[in-house]
Motif scaffolding. Structure first.
Motif, mmCIF file in Angstrom:
data_model
loop_
_atom_site.group_PDB
_atom_site.id
_atom_site.type_symbol
_atom_site.label_atom_id
_atom_site.label_comp_id
_atom_site.label_asym_id
_atom_site.label_seq_id
_atom_site.Cartn_x
_atom_site.Cartn_y
_atom_site.Cartn_z
ATOM 1 N N SER A 45 -9.443 19.437 4.591
ATOM 2 C CA SER A 45 -8.609 19.690 3.416
ATOM 3 C C SER A 45 -9.386 19.579 2.110
ATOM 4 O O SER A 45 -8.832 19.779 1.038
ATOM 5 N N GLY A 46 -10.652 19.217 2.186
ATOM 6 C CA GLY A 46 -11.456 19.092 0.982
ATOM 7 C C GLY A 46 -11.235 17.787 0.236
ATOM 8 O O GLY A 46 -11.530 17.684 -0.945
ATOM 9 N N GLY A 47 -10.708 16.799 0.918
ATOM 10 C CA GLY A 47 -10.540 15.492 0.301
ATOM 11 C C GLY A 47 -9.116 15.130 -0.069
ATOM 12 O O GLY A 47 -8.892 14.122 -0.735
ATOM 13 N N HIS A 48 -8.150 15.898 0.380
ATOM 14 C CA HIS A 48 -6.756 15.539 0.123
ATOM 15 C C HIS A 48 -6.371 14.386 1.045
ATOM 16 O O HIS A 48 -6.676 14.405 2.237
ATOM 17 N N LEU A 49 -5.682 13.407 0.502
ATOM 18 C CA LEU A 49 -5.457 12.166 1.243
ATOM 19 C C LEU A 49 -4.047 12.003 1.813
ATOM 20 O O LEU A 49 -3.786 11.026 2.512
ATOM 21 N N GLY A 50 -3.150 12.915 1.545
ATOM 22 C CA GLY A 50 -1.770 12.750 1.988
ATOM 23 C C GLY A 50 -1.622 12.567 3.491
ATOM 24 O O GLY A 50 -1.032 11.593 3.969
ATOM 25 N N MET A 51 -2.158 13.494 4.257
ATOM 26 C CA MET A 51 -2.011 13.445 5.713
ATOM 27 C C MET A 51 -2.722 12.243 6.335
ATOM 28 O O MET A 51 -2.133 11.531 7.146
ATOM 29 N N PRO A 52 -3.981 11.965 5.979
ATOM 30 C CA PRO A 52 -4.632 10.813 6.595
ATOM 31 C C PRO A 52 -3.954 9.491 6.255
ATOM 32 O O PRO A 52 -3.868 8.603 7.107
ATOM 33 N N LEU A 53 -3.443 9.356 5.032
ATOM 34 C CA LEU A 53 -2.761 8.106 4.686
ATOM 35 C C LEU A 53 -1.438 7.981 5.434
ATOM 36 O O LEU A 53 -1.041 6.877 5.828
ATOM 37 N N ALA A 54 -0.757 9.098 5.655
ATOM 38 C CA ALA A 54 0.460 9.067 6.475
ATOM 39 C C ALA A 54 0.127 8.678 7.914
ATOM 40 O O ALA A 54 0.861 7.909 8.555
ATOM 41 N N MET A 55 -0.990 9.188 8.419
ATOM 42 C CA MET A 55 -1.416 8.817 9.776
ATOM 43 C C MET A 55 -1.776 7.335 9.840
ATOM 44 O O MET A 55 -1.465 6.660 10.823
ATOM 45 N N ALA A 56 -2.421 6.826 8.805
ATOM 46 C CA ALA A 56 -2.761 5.402 8.769
ATOM 47 C C ALA A 56 -1.500 4.550 8.787
ATOM 48 O O ALA A 56 -1.446 3.516 9.461
ATOM 49 N N TRP A 57 -0.479 4.985 8.075
ATOM 50 C CA TRP A 57 0.797 4.274 8.063
ATOM 51 C C TRP A 57 1.380 4.227 9.476
ATOM 52 O O TRP A 57 1.814 3.176 9.945
ATOM 53 N N GLY A 58 1.353 5.363 10.163
ATOM 54 C CA GLY A 58 1.874 5.408 11.531
ATOM 55 C C GLY A 58 1.070 4.540 12.485
ATOM 56 O O GLY A 58 1.624 3.822 13.317
ATOM 57 N N VAL A 59 -0.250 4.583 12.362
ATOM 58 C CA VAL A 59 -1.108 3.766 13.225
ATOM 59 C C VAL A 59 -0.882 2.280 12.936
ATOM 60 O O VAL A 59 -0.846 1.456 13.857
ATOM 61 N N GLY A 60 -0.698 1.940 11.668
ATOM 62 C CA GLY A 60 -0.415 0.544 11.311
ATOM 63 C C GLY A 60 0.871 0.046 11.950
ATOM 64 O O GLY A 60 0.939 -1.089 12.434
ATOM 65 N N TRP A 61 1.884 0.890 11.972
ATOM 66 C CA TRP A 61 3.146 0.495 12.600
ATOM 67 C C TRP A 61 3.019 0.392 14.119
ATOM 68 O O TRP A 61 3.746 -0.376 14.749
ATOM 69 N N ILE A 62 2.116 1.146 14.714
ATOM 70 C CA ILE A 62 1.859 0.947 16.146
ATOM 71 C C ILE A 62 1.325 -0.463 16.361
ATOM 72 O O ILE A 62 1.724 -1.161 17.298
ATOM 73 N N GLY A 63 0.428 -0.899 15.470
ATOM 74 C CA GLY A 63 -0.084 -2.276 15.554
ATOM 75 C C GLY A 63 1.021 -3.304 15.426
ATOM 76 O O GLY A 63 1.070 -4.282 16.174
#
Length: 116
Positions: A45-63
Motif C-alpha cells: 500500500s506504500g505505507g498506509h497503516l489502516g489495514m495492518p493496525l486493524a490486523m494488529a488489533w485482531g491479533v491482540g484480541w486473539i491473545g
C-alpha cells in the motif's frame, strides 16, 4: 484475521484437533502468517497503516481470548502478543522508510511514477 479465527472456531466446534498435539503449532504458524501478510500489506500500500493496525488489533484480541479460562493457551497468547508487536512496530517502521524514500525522489521521478 477474521477468516483465520472463524475457521479455527468452526473446526474446534466440530471437535477437530481435540487432544491432538498439532493445534497449538498450527495456531502459532497462522499468527506468523498474519504478521507477514500485515507487513506485506504495508509495503504494497506504500505505507498506509489502516489495514495492518486493524490486523494488529485482531491479533491482540486473539491473545486476550487465549488467556481466558475456557480457551487457555499460554503459547498461543504469547505468540499473538509477539505478532501484534511485530505488526505494529514493523508496519510503522516500514511506512516511515517507504514515505522517506518516496519523499527523497526528485519531482520528475515522482510525476513519472504517478503516470504509470
Amino acid at each position: 484475521m477474521a477468516t483465520i479465527a472463524n475457521t479455527a472456531a468452526l473446526l474446534g466446534s466440530w471437535g477437530v484437533g481435540e487432544g491432538a498435539d498439532w493445534p497449538v503449532p498450527v495456531a502459532i504458524a497462522l499468527l506468523a502468517v498474519a504478521a507477514v501478510i500485515a507487513l506485506g500489506t504495508t509495503w504494497y500500500s506504500g505505507g498506509h497503516l489502516g489495514m495492518p493496525l486493524a490486523m494488529a488489533w485482531g491479533v491482540g484480541w486473539i491473545g486476550v481470548s487465549r488467556l481466558e479460562p475456557g480457551n487457555y493457551s499460554q503459547p498461543v497468547a504469547i505468540a499473538a502478543y509477539t505478532a501484534c508487536g511485530i505488526i505494529v512496530i514493523g508496519s510503522v517502521v516500514l511506512a516511515w522508510v517507504l514515505r522517506r524514500h518516496r519523499d527523497r525522489q526528485p519531482i520528475p521521478a515522482r510525476a513519472q511514477g504517478a503516470e504509470s
